[in-house]
Design a protein around this motif. Sequence first.
Motif, mmCIF file in Angstrom:
data_model
loop_
_atom_site.group_PDB
_atom_site.id
_atom_site.type_symbol
_atom_site.label_atom_id
_atom_site.label_comp_id
_atom_site.label_asym_id
_atom_site.label_seq_id
_atom_site.Cartn_x
_atom_site.Cartn_y
_atom_site.Cartn_z
ATOM 1 N N GLN A 151 19.468 -9.747 7.712
ATOM 2 C CA GLN A 151 20.514 -8.737 7.700
ATOM 3 C C GLN A 151 20.013 -7.662 6.974
ATOM 4 O OE1 GLN A 151 23.851 -11.674 7.517
ATOM 5 N NE2 GLN A 151 24.811 -9.818 8.174
ATOM 6 N N VAL A 152 19.044 -7.955 5.766
ATOM 7 C CA VAL A 152 18.810 -6.980 4.687
ATOM 8 C C VAL A 152 17.569 -6.255 5.142
ATOM 9 C CG1 VAL A 152 18.286 -6.890 2.136
ATOM 10 C CG2 VAL A 152 20.145 -8.263 2.791
ATOM 11 N N ILE A 153 16.780 -7.153 5.904
ATOM 12 C CA ILE A 153 15.358 -6.563 6.355
ATOM 13 C C ILE A 153 15.813 -5.535 7.441
ATOM 14 C CG2 ILE A 153 13.375 -6.891 7.491
ATOM 15 C CD1 ILE A 153 13.366 -9.782 6.204
ATOM 16 N N GLU A 154 16.683 -6.032 8.098
ATOM 17 C CA GLU A 154 17.145 -4.968 9.016
ATOM 18 C C GLU A 154 17.732 -3.616 8.757
ATOM 19 O OE1 GLU A 154 19.376 -2.812 12.333
ATOM 20 O OE2 GLU A 154 20.310 -4.126 10.520
ATOM 21 N N THR A 155 18.600 -3.689 7.611
ATOM 22 C CA THR A 155 19.180 -2.765 7.129
ATOM 23 C C THR A 155 17.846 -1.826 6.496
ATOM 24 O OG1 THR A 155 21.293 -3.757 6.678
ATOM 25 C CG2 THR A 155 20.841 -1.727 5.528
ATOM 26 N N ARG A 156 17.128 -2.138 5.623
ATOM 27 C CA ARG A 156 16.245 -1.573 5.215
ATOM 28 C C ARG A 156 15.299 -0.685 6.207
ATOM 29 N NH1 ARG A 156 13.729 -3.222 -0.571
ATOM 30 N NH2 ARG A 156 15.480 -3.764 -1.705
ATOM 31 N N VAL A 157 14.911 -1.581 7.079
ATOM 32 C CA VAL A 157 14.141 -0.796 8.063
ATOM 33 C C VAL A 157 14.855 -0.089 9.111
ATOM 34 C CG1 VAL A 157 12.679 -1.407 10.272
ATOM 35 C CG2 VAL A 157 12.345 -2.762 8.133
ATOM 36 N N SER A 158 15.848 -0.113 9.625
ATOM 37 C CA SER A 158 16.646 0.465 10.557
ATOM 38 C C SER A 158 17.303 1.614 9.912
ATOM 39 C CB SER A 158 17.620 -0.211 11.424
ATOM 40 O OG SER A 158 16.798 -0.969 12.124
ATOM 41 N N ASP A 159 18.155 1.397 8.739
ATOM 42 C CA ASP A 159 19.053 2.374 8.244
ATOM 43 C C ASP A 159 18.551 3.146 7.247
ATOM 44 O OD1 ASP A 159 21.019 1.308 10.104
ATOM 45 O OD2 ASP A 159 21.769 -0.091 8.373
ATOM 46 N N LEU A 160 17.516 2.531 6.337
ATOM 47 C CA LEU A 160 16.947 3.113 5.212
ATOM 48 C C LEU A 160 15.616 3.668 5.314
ATOM 49 C CD1 LEU A 160 18.380 0.805 2.522
ATOM 50 C CD2 LEU A 160 19.484 3.113 3.229
ATOM 51 N N THR A 161 14.945 3.414 6.879
ATOM 52 C CA THR A 161 13.656 3.409 7.081
ATOM 53 C C THR A 161 12.653 3.250 5.966
ATOM 54 O OG1 THR A 161 13.881 5.626 6.223
ATOM 55 C CG2 THR A 161 14.135 5.323 8.819
ATOM 56 N N ASP A 162 13.069 2.104 5.207
ATOM 57 C CA ASP A 162 12.095 1.595 4.120
ATOM 58 C C ASP A 162 11.354 0.535 4.583
ATOM 59 O OD1 ASP A 162 11.120 1.036 1.603
ATOM 60 O OD2 ASP A 162 12.859 -0.094 0.592
ATOM 61 N N PHE A 163 10.230 0.829 5.331
ATOM 62 C CA PHE A 163 9.243 -0.081 5.860
ATOM 63 C C PHE A 163 8.611 -0.939 4.861
ATOM 64 C CE2 PHE A 163 9.983 3.172 8.981
ATOM 65 C CZ PHE A 163 10.397 2.609 10.171
ATOM 66 N N ALA A 164 8.510 -0.211 3.826
ATOM 67 C CA ALA A 164 7.558 -1.278 2.669
ATOM 68 C C ALA A 164 8.506 -2.144 2.062
ATOM 69 C CB ALA A 164 6.951 -0.125 1.756
ATOM 70 N N GLY A 165 9.385 -1.820 1.590
ATOM 71 C CA GLY A 165 10.606 -2.614 1.214
ATOM 72 C C GLY A 165 11.078 -3.826 2.036
ATOM 73 N N GLY A 166 11.361 -3.597 3.491
ATOM 74 C CA GLY A 166 11.545 -4.806 4.231
ATOM 75 C C GLY A 166 10.384 -5.431 4.493
ATOM 76 N N SER A 170 0.747 -1.274 -0.072
ATOM 77 C CA SER A 170 0.011 -0.032 0.001
ATOM 78 C C SER A 170 0.822 1.145 -0.019
ATOM 79 C CB SER A 170 -0.847 0.137 1.212
ATOM 80 O OG SER A 170 -0.280 0.090 2.582
ATOM 81 N N GLU A 171 2.236 1.067 -0.010
ATOM 82 C CA GLU A 171 2.940 2.333 0.148
ATOM 83 C C GLU A 171 3.873 2.352 -1.036
ATOM 84 O OE1 GLU A 171 5.165 2.572 3.763
ATOM 85 O OE2 GLU A 171 3.263 2.679 4.878
ATOM 86 N N PRO A 172 4.087 3.597 -1.652
ATOM 87 C CA PRO A 172 3.180 4.846 -1.554
ATOM 88 C C PRO A 172 1.948 4.593 -2.154
ATOM 89 C CG PRO A 172 4.882 4.909 -3.480
ATOM 90 C CD PRO A 172 5.054 3.686 -2.877
ATOM 91 N N GLU A 173 1.581 3.813 -3.004
ATOM 92 C CA GLU A 173 0.070 3.300 -3.693
ATOM 93 C C GLU A 173 0.083 1.884 -3.716
ATOM 94 O OE1 GLU A 173 1.476 3.889 -8.162
ATOM 95 O OE2 GLU A 173 0.314 5.422 -7.568
ATOM 96 N N PHE A 174 -1.077 1.369 -3.713
ATOM 97 C CA PHE A 174 -1.488 0.117 -3.811
ATOM 98 C C PHE A 174 -1.085 -0.476 -4.946
ATOM 99 C CE2 PHE A 174 -3.957 -3.526 -4.240
ATOM 100 C CZ PHE A 174 -4.099 -4.014 -3.150
ATOM 101 N N GLY A 175 -0.331 -1.769 -4.695
ATOM 102 C CA GLY A 175 0.087 -2.308 -6.032
ATOM 103 C C GLY A 175 1.578 -3.356 -5.432
ATOM 104 N N PHE A 176 2.003 -3.927 -6.406
ATOM 105 C CA PHE A 176 3.237 -4.913 -5.970
ATOM 106 C C PHE A 176 4.512 -4.379 -6.653
ATOM 107 C CE2 PHE A 176 -0.848 -7.398 -6.321
ATOM 108 C CZ PHE A 176 -0.712 -8.052 -5.141
ATOM 109 N N SER A 177 4.496 -3.191 -6.462
ATOM 110 C CA SER A 177 5.845 -2.362 -7.103
ATOM 111 C C SER A 177 7.133 -2.967 -6.267
ATOM 112 C CB SER A 177 5.770 -1.060 -7.050
ATOM 113 O OG SER A 177 5.579 -0.411 -5.666
ATOM 114 N N HIS A 178 6.890 -2.935 -4.698
ATOM 115 C CA HIS A 178 8.056 -3.337 -4.167
ATOM 116 C C HIS A 178 8.444 -4.942 -4.375
ATOM 117 C CE1 HIS A 178 8.147 0.277 -1.772
ATOM 118 N NE2 HIS A 178 6.852 0.174 -1.634
#
Length: 295
Positions: A245-260, A52-60
């Motif tokens: 580790q990649v999930i943790e990096t995306r969420v903590s360092d890049l604040t990419d919650f949707a990608g994580g 759903s971020e930034p819009e609904f779809g499966f872009s991530h």
Amino acid sequence: MTIATLPAEPGELPPPAARGRRVAGWLLLPGTAILLVFFFYPLAFIVWRSVSEPEFGFSHYLALLDDGVSVVVLLRTLWTALLVGLCTLVIAYPYAYAMTRVGPKARGILLLLVLLPFWTSVMARNFAWYLLEQRGGVIDRAFAALGVNDVVLLGTVVGVTVAMVQVMLPFMVLPLYSAMSTIDGKLLDAATSLGAPRHRAFRTVYLPLSLPGVISGFSLVFILTLGFYITPALLGSPQEALISQVIETRVSDLTDFAGGGALGGVLLVVTLLVLFAVSRIARPVASLSRAVDHA
């Protein structure tokens, strides 16, 4: 002749079976509520953010296929989990078999050695491996004494695998021992008395009966290894990162919650596929085990 059960009159107690189901439902309610609040809701929220971020779809999810890195990390994670599962199986199978063949006192000691790691912090065990695998550590000095220099396992997939095998070993031993303890040891003696060599009797009689423990232990270790974070984070490296580790990096360092969340969703799908495959394999194995047991 069957006797029909008359419905309870108003004011009368319900039948015992109905009361038992009602009590069981109330007993399941607290655990179900905890799972819904602390497991299913956060999981559903993460998956929702990934679509759903930034819009609904499966872009991530599509981006995971395009960046090239995520696919490599996922394949490395699957390979590491498979390797850890196979190594623990090779070590745990003879250990669990020995537990079923020794006396009660020796069995208690072997079981104590298996349970001992549960009494030690996972962080403490991983820091111990950190000291062993670093440059100048015990492993490096031992290989140097044999004439092999610069054997540094810290920061490599091999080092992570070795440490994870030690961490996951009890999760393989206990299911194997649970399955093997139900096998009658006289079956091997009976097969050898009929002329079968010892190794053939083991392969055709004992091994099929122990396969349910092999499948349950391997699937448990494999699934736990897929999402394990502490050991890869402490002993691994960014160049040899696993998916946690990649999930943790995306969420903590890049604040990419949707990608994580998308990576977490992929990991969830892989776990469900593994469970589905295990359930499909376990059915014929269970039938084979029962057939051998009745033969």
